[in-house]
Design a protein around this motif. Structure first.
Motif, PDB file in Angstrom:
ATOM      1  N   VAL A  90      -1.286  16.824 -10.019  1.00 23.31           N
ATOM      2  CA  VAL A  90      -0.584  15.643  -9.503  1.00 23.31           C
ATOM      3  C   VAL A  90      -0.996  15.381  -8.058  1.00 23.31           C
ATOM      4  O   VAL A  90      -1.346  14.255  -7.682  1.00 23.31           O
ATOM      5  CB  VAL A  90       0.946  15.836  -9.582  1.00 23.31           C
ATOM      6  CG1 VAL A  90       1.658  14.748  -8.806  1.00 23.31           C
ATOM      7  CG2 VAL A  90       1.387  15.834 -11.015  1.00 23.31           C
ATOM      8  N   VAL A 149      -4.352  13.929  -7.902  1.00 23.09           N
ATOM      9  CA  VAL A 149      -4.390  12.496  -8.258  1.00 23.09           C
ATOM     10  C   VAL A 149      -3.861  11.642  -7.100  1.00 23.09           C
ATOM     11  O   VAL A 149      -4.417  10.599  -6.780  1.00 23.09           O
ATOM     12  CB  VAL A 149      -3.581  12.238  -9.538  1.00 23.09           C
ATOM     13  CG1 VAL A 149      -3.331  10.765  -9.731  1.00 23.09           C
ATOM     14  CG2 VAL A 149      -4.289  12.820 -10.734  1.00 23.09           C
ATOM     15  N   LEU A 150      -2.828  12.157  -6.457  1.00 23.15           N
ATOM     16  CA  LEU A 150      -2.195  11.354  -5.410  1.00 23.15           C
ATOM     17  C   LEU A 150      -3.037  11.285  -4.143  1.00 23.15           C
ATOM     18  O   LEU A 150      -3.054  10.276  -3.461  1.00 23.15           O
ATOM     19  CB  LEU A 150      -0.815  11.913  -5.072  1.00 23.15           C
ATOM     20  CG  LEU A 150       0.281  11.661  -6.103  1.00 23.15           C
ATOM     21  CD1 LEU A 150       1.596  12.214  -5.604  1.00 23.15           C
ATOM     22  CD2 LEU A 150       0.404  10.178  -6.417  1.00 23.15           C
ATOM     23  N   ILE A 180     -11.465   4.708  -4.951  1.00 26.25           N
ATOM     24  CA  ILE A 180     -10.553   3.793  -5.659  1.00 26.25           C
ATOM     25  C   ILE A 180      -9.895   2.782  -4.727  1.00 26.25           C
ATOM     26  O   ILE A 180      -9.399   1.745  -5.157  1.00 26.25           O
ATOM     27  CB  ILE A 180      -9.454   4.558  -6.429  1.00 26.25           C
ATOM     28  CG1 ILE A 180      -8.744   5.498  -5.494  1.00 26.25           C
ATOM     29  CG2 ILE A 180      -9.995   5.234  -7.657  1.00 26.25           C
ATOM     30  CD1 ILE A 180      -7.412   5.928  -6.008  1.00 26.25           C
ATOM     31  N   ASN A 181      -9.876   3.048  -3.438  1.00 27.45           N
ATOM     32  CA  ASN A 181      -9.234   2.088  -2.548  1.00 27.45           C
ATOM     33  C   ASN A 181     -10.024   0.794  -2.416  1.00 27.45           C
ATOM     34  O   ASN A 181      -9.517  -0.211  -1.927  1.00 27.45           O
ATOM     35  CB  ASN A 181      -9.017   2.699  -1.169  1.00 27.45           C
ATOM     36  CG  ASN A 181      -7.800   3.602  -1.183  1.00 27.45           C
ATOM     37  OD1 ASN A 181      -7.158   3.735  -2.226  1.00 27.45           O
ATOM     38  ND2 ASN A 181      -7.495   4.211  -0.057  1.00 27.45           N
ATOM     39  N   LEU A 215     -10.956  -0.692  -5.007  1.00 36.31           N
ATOM     40  CA  LEU A 215     -10.564  -1.483  -6.196  1.00 36.31           C
ATOM     41  C   LEU A 215      -9.154  -2.044  -6.038  1.00 36.31           C
ATOM     42  O   LEU A 215      -8.242  -1.685  -6.746  1.00 36.31           O
ATOM     43  CB  LEU A 215     -10.602  -0.594  -7.441  1.00 36.31           C
ATOM     44  CG  LEU A 215     -11.908   0.159  -7.656  1.00 36.31           C
ATOM     45  CD1 LEU A 215     -11.742   1.147  -8.793  1.00 36.31           C
ATOM     46  CD2 LEU A 215     -13.018  -0.804  -7.924  1.00 36.31           C
ATOM     47  N   ASN A 216      -8.972  -2.938  -5.071  1.00 35.37           N
ATOM     48  CA  ASN A 216      -7.621  -3.470  -4.878  1.00 35.37           C
ATOM     49  C   ASN A 216      -7.564  -4.975  -5.137  1.00 35.37           C
ATOM     50  O   ASN A 216      -6.767  -5.689  -4.569  1.00 35.37           O
ATOM     51  CB  ASN A 216      -7.111  -3.154  -3.475  1.00 35.37           C
ATOM     52  CG  ASN A 216      -7.979  -3.785  -2.422  1.00 35.37           C
ATOM     53  OD1 ASN A 216      -8.991  -4.391  -2.761  1.00 35.37           O
ATOM     54  ND2 ASN A 216      -7.603  -3.643  -1.183  1.00 35.37           N
ATOM     55  N   SER A 245       0.251  -4.274  -4.477  1.00 31.41           N
ATOM     56  CA  SER A 245      -0.736  -4.300  -3.392  1.00 31.41           C
ATOM     57  C   SER A 245      -2.161  -4.136  -3.894  1.00 31.41           C
ATOM     58  O   SER A 245      -3.094  -4.374  -3.164  1.00 31.41           O
ATOM     59  CB  SER A 245      -0.429  -3.186  -2.397  1.00 31.41           C
ATOM     60  OG  SER A 245      -0.510  -1.954  -3.077  1.00 31.41           O
ATOM     61  N   GLY A 246      -2.333  -3.694  -5.117  1.00 29.04           N
ATOM     62  CA  GLY A 246      -3.670  -3.481  -5.634  1.00 29.04           C
ATOM     63  C   GLY A 246      -4.178  -2.070  -5.308  1.00 29.04           C
ATOM     64  O   GLY A 246      -5.234  -1.663  -5.768  1.00 29.04           O
ATOM     65  N   ASN A 247      -3.419  -1.310  -4.520  1.00 26.59           N
ATOM     66  CA  ASN A 247      -3.820   0.044  -4.153  1.00 26.59           C
ATOM     67  C   ASN A 247      -3.412   1.019  -5.246  1.00 26.59           C
ATOM     68  O   ASN A 247      -2.240   1.298  -5.444  1.00 26.59           O
ATOM     69  CB  ASN A 247      -3.133   0.386  -2.827  1.00 26.59           C
ATOM     70  CG  ASN A 247      -3.679   1.675  -2.254  1.00 26.59           C
ATOM     71  OD1 ASN A 247      -4.137   2.542  -3.001  1.00 26.59           O
ATOM     72  ND2 ASN A 247      -3.636   1.777  -0.948  1.00 26.59           N
ATOM     73  N   ILE A 248      -4.414   1.565  -5.986  1.00 30.61           N
ATOM     74  CA  ILE A 248      -4.099   2.371  -7.145  1.00 30.61           C
ATOM     75  C   ILE A 248      -3.343   3.628  -6.763  1.00 30.61           C
ATOM     76  O   ILE A 248      -2.401   4.033  -7.424  1.00 30.61           O
ATOM     77  CB  ILE A 248      -5.389   2.743  -7.906  1.00 30.61           C
ATOM     78  CG1 ILE A 248      -6.060   1.461  -8.397  1.00 30.61           C
ATOM     79  CG2 ILE A 248      -5.081   3.639  -9.093  1.00 30.61           C
ATOM     80  CD1 ILE A 248      -7.412   1.705  -8.965  1.00 30.61           C
ATOM     81  N   ILE A 303       0.101   4.989  -8.380  1.00 33.04           N
ATOM     82  CA  ILE A 303       0.299   6.294  -8.997  1.00 33.04           C
ATOM     83  C   ILE A 303       1.429   7.032  -8.295  1.00 33.04           C
ATOM     84  O   ILE A 303       2.278   7.658  -8.925  1.00 33.04           O
ATOM     85  CB  ILE A 303      -1.004   7.121  -8.941  1.00 33.04           C
ATOM     86  CG1 ILE A 303      -2.083   6.399  -9.725  1.00 33.04           C
ATOM     87  CG2 ILE A 303      -0.786   8.509  -9.503  1.00 33.04           C
ATOM     88  CD1 ILE A 303      -3.450   7.021  -9.567  1.00 33.04           C
TER      89      ILE A 303
END
Lengths: 109, 488, 630
Positions: A28, A31-32, A101-102, A104-105, C605-608, C612
């Motif tokens: 976890v 992932v975070l 991933i940031n 991809l907003n 916000s689009g921030n994955i 999560i």
């Protein structure tokens, strides 16, 4: 076979639970906190395996094989997921030259 | 027998389908369909036995798992509203004849589609079916107003649509709640009547239904969508809305609200009565200084509906009969008024009262017809408006004398604003704009003659119509009063 | 014969339909013939009904036509009541109506709306007959509002003149104020007595105690209705404005028939009023006040029709005064004689106006005696009759009312008799200004002045005869008669003789006759000998005369107190309450929803990582919740 089972049952169930809880939490947190898609992916696998471990442990503990059947299902599922997930990541990488991933907003408001 | 009811409901649908594919001949096809429906309506009236029973009943399982049935039937109260619908629809279609609407086939098909929805509402004996009809009638009018309306139509229409949908939602909640309380697991109106709900539950049900109906009618303070919508809608849309659609609300109150939640009425009746009476005075006063004739008539309609609502909630034979009769006459009168204003608008391109004047000089026939309709709507004895209003006020008087004093002010105020409007539009000298006004002819003349004849005929000899609904009203009142007394 | 009474209103209705449909196609002479013919037939039937009723021992006949409105216990049939009261009203309406129709053929001959005019007149007669014939309050109410409608149509007959149209609207609206009173009275009667049929209500009323509060309220409401229709304070201002209509209309509707409907209604329901002494007292006061006010305003008017209009207001006040003191027969007697002489006076005025080519200002008349001999002679008779000199009709009826007033209250009698002097003065002022002295118009106009055609003068002569001798139906016992009218009406209105001694009665008569003669003499000196002319509109007047000339500014006061506040309230309701508050709340709901969504959508916000995190936080809180709630 009975021996193995008995031996395994000799380990207290609490240990399994703690171990999988720790692995799950690591997943976890991974992932975070991580921004690399592949690391996140690995962390997800970690969480799945924590659950697998728990399922197997309970299965043995309760003498009920159906828990282990679930483990196989999850493994198959995870394999399929990796296949799809990795291909998505590859596509993202091709488009953005990054696995962060940031970036991809776009999907907001 | 029940084939007649099926025919009644599905004929307009078939008509709508055929009309949708006919191109430029659409108006004739639609008119034929409307006339056929009228004929069916008249046959039903002829075969109707004026007692309290439900006749021509159709009951087939529809979504059987949920206990939903296609259950419809006609009693005296629904018959009046059916007649209203089927008389007005051909008139409205005929009234649209002179207009060159783009895509006429869609326009007329939507009118017929709406007719089907309205007829379902007026005949449904299954709450689910009722709700379907209720919403089905809204969709065509949305498109009629949104496609063929005035320049502000999109915004105004959005408000109208959201407002009424929001109201219906409360009703849907009420229906679902009743369904869950119903041990028989169905949506049958009779089963709903038999439910034993306590006063608090009935209070909630009362408001859930009342808000939906009050928005539709509209009762003060739920009326603000109405003047804008009436002003922006195309003439046929305004006529549909004011002539028939608002009667859905009135009908709903009589058919669903009162018998299902009489205890709610017991607790909240006086509140609703006060709202209705305030609406009467308030809307009449606002009508005084309106500059746009359509808006003026819209406010006058709110005042009239206020009296109808007050008459119903007075809960006696006179008030109820008056309300039912007034549904009929108000429908006819308001359609007539809007039609006259439409004739003026299509010639003068304005409905601003101050810009008009002297039209009586160049269009004497129109002046006569307009006057007769105005007289009907100010309830002069001998016109249809009087019979309804007299009965309503008699009913309200028995409820409370002060209510009738205030509601009765509409007798005076109505004369003030209606005659002010008539004077400023029709009398006086012609101005440069109105000097070339053409008198009515052809289909316009036909429509106005029909309306004027109805105005006078219903006023002079209302008995057949009062007779149709009398037994049903009596039964309904007994039923409600029984429930009320059994609690006390 | 009596069973055929439905023909009486039906035939004028037929006339209305024929003339209405054929207004553009039929010839004028045919329209005139049909229009007056139908009324004449009605008149003939009325006469035979009257005679039949005289010979019939049963004095009250109900003729049922059909059920009109019914709901629950409320049953309203359309049925007629023929009794002495209604039968005599039939005669007046159709008789005078017929004469005025004939007159109109001449008067309206050059008008483009000839057919329309006759159809309206026929319609009026129809509604008026319905009013008097109805056997219940609701049928009366049909007629009541129907005549109001016809009044509206005929006042606004020349609708292209917007001030005429306004006058018409004013008449209708003011009548409607009274009508609301009528309606509420009907509701009260229905709930109290369970019916609105006279035959069922009155016997029940008779059993009640005097001073019953419900009864008083009903009587008050009916009186409000009568105030509207019969132009009493405070609802009288429409009547003078109603003179905008063609003169025959003023004669028929606004003098002879419609405006007396209020008196008819009160006389009809006199049992109610007898038991409501408070209301009776109010009626007497209002009636007297109206009589005085009307007379005062009439003193200085310069428009010939306005003088007559205010005189009508004043005379109606007299009738109400009579009703208030319980002199129902006297008031009704005055209704009849007033119908004769006031119709005559209006028609004479019409004849003058016709001759003068629509000049109504008396300041431009004068010296018409020679040029219009018939008009002059008949108008003189009418004026004497209204002034109340014996043996003309007005004397008897007015005297009967005055005698009852004296019996009731001597102070009121004083005012009433003074008003009678004023009446004599302003009526003769009008006569002198019009027919005496020298002609004051242009020379060009003078040459065109001519006596009216015979279709107009014959009705004048007939009415003049009636005005002169009409008093014969009510000669009191003190003068050697036996008051036929009181005897005729006794089945409906019980006659009660005067309690005054003969000496007192002679004295009262002497006072009023002498006073009237003095007033006439004063008018003669002032307007004939000294040729004292009313000043021009802008000219200076004494304060009192100014007040009178401007009708005590009552219209202006009403405008200020009623119309403007209502209009202001209307604007306030529309612009502030409706648009800002009620609609504001509705729009506010929509606005706040869209504003809230504007705020909440920022969470997306689009921030994955954030998503999560929220998901995990959600799961943990759910787990915590279940854990804690266990």
């Amino acid at each position: 076979m009975d021996n193995i089972t008995q031996n395994l049952q000799g380990v207290p169930l609490n240990h399994y639970i703690w171990l999988s809880a720790i692995i799950f939490s690591i997943g976890v947190i991974g992932v975070l906190t991580r921004r690399n898609a592949i690391v996140i992916f690995m962390s997800v696998e970690l969480m799945l395996n924590a659950v697998n471990l728990l399922l197997a442990a309970f299965s043995v503990h309760n003498n009920d094989p159906s828990g282990q059947v679930f483990v196989f299902f999850i493994m198959v599922l995870a394999a399929a997921e990796v296949a799809v997930g990795l291909s998505i990541i590859v596509m993202i990488y091709r488009n953005t030259q990054s696995t962060d991933i940031n970036v991809l907003n776009r999907l907001k408001w | 027998m029940e084939q007649l009811l099926i025919l009644l409901i599905f004929l307009p649908l078939a008509g709508a389908l055929v009309t949708a594919f006919t191109g430029n001949a659409a108006k004739y096809v639609a008119l034929v369909s409307g006339l056929l429906s009228l004929a069916v309506g008249l046959i039903i009236t002829a075969q109707f036995v004026p007692d309290a029973s439900t006749q021509f009943e159709v009951n087939v399982p529809w979504i059987a798992d949920l206990g939903i049935h296609f259950h419809a039937g006609i009693d005296g109260i629904s018959l009046i509203t059916i007649l209203l619908t089927n008389v007005l629809i051909p008139i409205i279609i005929l009234a649209a004849f002179k207009h060159e609407y783009p895509k006429p086939q869609s326009f007329f098909a939507l009118i017929l589609f709406m007719q089907a929805g309205l007829l379902i509402v007026f005949t449904a004996l299954d709450a689910f079916l009722f709700y379907i009809g209720w919403e089905a009638a809204l969709i065509p009018i949305y498109f009629i107003c949104a496609i063929w309306g005035g320049k502000d139509r999109i915004k105004v229409n959005m408000k109208f649509f959201v407002y009424t949908i929001a109201g219906s939602l409360f009703m849907l909640l009420g229906i679902i709640y009743l369904y869950l309380q119903n041990p028989a697991d169905n949506f049958e109106i009779q089963a709903f009547y038999q439910l034993n709900l306590d006063a608090e539950q009935q209070g909630w049900i009362f408001w859930a239904f009342f808000i939906a109906f009050a928005i539709k009618m509209p009762v003060f303070p739920f009326h603000t969508w109405q003047p804008d919508t009436y002003t922006e809608a195309p003439a046929a849309g305004t006529m549909l809305l004011s002539g028939i659609m608002l009667k859905m609300g009135v009908y709903g109150v009589i058919r669903w609200l009162l018998p299902i939640a009489p205890l709610g009425l017991n607790d909240w009746g006086s509140t609703v009565m006060v709202l209705s009476v305030i609406g009467v005075v308030y809307a009449s006063l606002i009508a005084f200084t309106q500059r746009n004739a359509k808006r003026l008539v819209a406010y006058s309609s709110i005042a009239h509906v206020g009296i109808i609502a007050a008459g119903i909630f007075a809960l006696n034979a006179q008030g109820m009969q008056g309300a039912i009769f007034q549904m009929l006459s108000h429908g006819i009168n308001v359609v007539g008024l809007f039609f006259v204003l439409d004739i003026i608008f299509s010639r003068m391109k304005t409905n601003t009262i101050a810009e008009l004047g002297g039209i009586a000089k160049t269009a004497p026939k129109l002046a006569i017809a307009f006057l007769i309709i105005v007289l009907g709507s100010v309830a002069l004895p001998g016109t249809n408006g009087f019979v309804g209003e007299f009965l309503l006020l008699t009913g309200i008087y028995q409820y409370n004398i002060w209510a009738v004093v205030f509601a009765g002010l509409s007798v005076i105020f109505g004369a003030v604003y209606m005659f002010r409007m008539y004077q400023q539009i029709m009398l006086g000298e012609t101005n440069t704009l109105t000097a070339g006004f053409r008198d009515i002819q052809g289909s316009e003349q036909l429509v106005l003659v029909i309306i004027c004849v109805l105005v006078i005929a219903l006023g002079v000899y209302p008995k057949p119509f009062l007779h149709l609904s009398e037994a049903s009203v009596q039964q309904l009142l007994e039923q409600v009063n029984q429930k009320l007394t059994s609690v006390k | 014969m009596i069973n055929l009474v439905w023909l009486v209103p039906l035939i004028p209705l037929l006339g209305f339909v024929i003339n209405g449909l054929g207004r553009n196609t039929l010839s004028k002479s045919l329209i005139g013939f049909i229009g007056s013919g139908v009324i004449f037939i009605s008149f003939l039937i009325s006469v035979s009904i009257f005679l039949a009723l005289g010979n019939d021992p049963v004095k009250s006949h109900e003729i049922f036509l059909f059920d009109w409105i019914s709901a629950g216990t409320l049953q309203v049939p359309l049925s007629f009541l023929v009794d002495p009261l209604s039968s005599i009203m039939l005669l007046i309406i159709t008789g005078i109506g017929f004469l005025i129709h004939i007159y109109s053929i001449g008067y309206m001959h050059d008008d483009a709306g000839f057919g329309k005019f006759f159809s309206y007149l026929n319609l009026f007669i129809f509604f008026m007959l319905l009013l008097v014939l109805g056997s219940n309050y609701l049928v009366m109410f049909i007629g009541w509002e129907g005549v109001g409608l016809c009044s509206y149509l005929l006042i606004g007959f020349w609708y292209t003149n917007s001030s005429y149209a306004t006058a018409a609207k004013k008449a209708f609206v003011m009548n409607r104020i009274g009508d609301l009173g009528f309606l509420i009275a009907i509701f009260m009667i229905f709930t109290t007595f369970g019916s609105i049929e006279y035959a069922k209500v009155f016997p029940q009323v008779a059993e009640l105690m005097p001073g019953d509060s419900t009864l008083a309220l009903i009587a008050l409401l009916l009186f409000i209705a009568a105030c509207g229709k019969s132009a009493q304070i405070p609802l009288f201002t429409w009547l003078p404005d109603a003179m905008a209509g063609p003169t025959p209309v003023s004669a028929l509707i606004h003098a002879a028939t419609m405006v007396t409907a209020g008196i008819y209604m009160i006389a009809r329901s006199h049992i109610l009023f007898d038991l409501a002494p408070v209301v009776q007292h109010l009626i007497a006061i209002i009636g007297l006040a109206t009589a005085v006010l009307g007379a005062l305003v009439a003193l200085t008017q310069t428009d010939i029709k306005k003088v007559l209009a205010y005189s009508t207001v004043s005379q109606l006040g007299y009738m109400f005064l009579g009703l208030g003191v319980g002199a129902y027969t006297g008031s009704f007697f005055h209704v009849i004689t007033h119908a004769f002489f006031k119709a005559l006076l209006f028609l004479c005025a019409g004849s003058v106006i016709h001759a003068m080519h629509h000049e109504q200002d008396m300041r431009h008349m004068g010296g018409l005696r020679k040029k219009l001999p018939v008009t002059f002679a008949t108008m003189l008779i009418g004026t004497i009759a209204i002034a109340g000199l014996p043996p003309f009709s007005g004397f008897f009826s007015k005297d009967e009312i005055l005698a009852h007033v004296y019996e009731h209250n001597q102070f009121m009698w004083g005012i009433a008799v003074f008003t009678a002097f004023l009446t004599a003065f302003y009526m003769f002022r009008m006569l002198f200004l019009t027919f005496y002295g020298t002609y004051r118009g242009t020379h060009h106009a003078e040459e065109k002045i001519h006596e009216s055609p015979s279709s107009m003068t014959i009705p004048l002569i007939i009415l003049a005869v009636l005005s002169a001798v009409g008093g014969i139906i009510g000669i009191p016992e003190v003068l050697g008669g036996h008051h036929w009218l009181a005897g005729w009406l006794s089945p409906v209105i019980p006659a009660h003789g005067s309690a005054l001694s003969h000496v007192t009665e002679y004295m009262l008569m002497a006072v009023s006759v002498v006073g009237v003669i003095v007033a006439i003499a004063y008018a003669f000196v002032k307007y004939v000998k000294q040729s004292d002319l009313p000043v021009a509109d802008q000219g200076k007047r004494s304060a009192l005369a100014n007040l009178s000339y401007h009708k005590f500014y009552i219209d202006e006061v009403y405008d200020l107190l009623v119309r403007r506040p209502l209009d202001a309230l209307s604007r306030f309701f529309y612009k502030v309450v409706d648009t800002k508050i009620v609609d504001g709340i509705v729009n506010g709901l929509g606005w706040s929803t869209s504003e809230a969504s504007k705020g909440i959508r920022l969470l997306q916000s689009g921030n994955i990582g954030f998503y999560i995190f929220m998901m995990v936080a959600g799961i943990i809180s759910l787990l915590l919740y279940t854990y804690l709630s266990l």
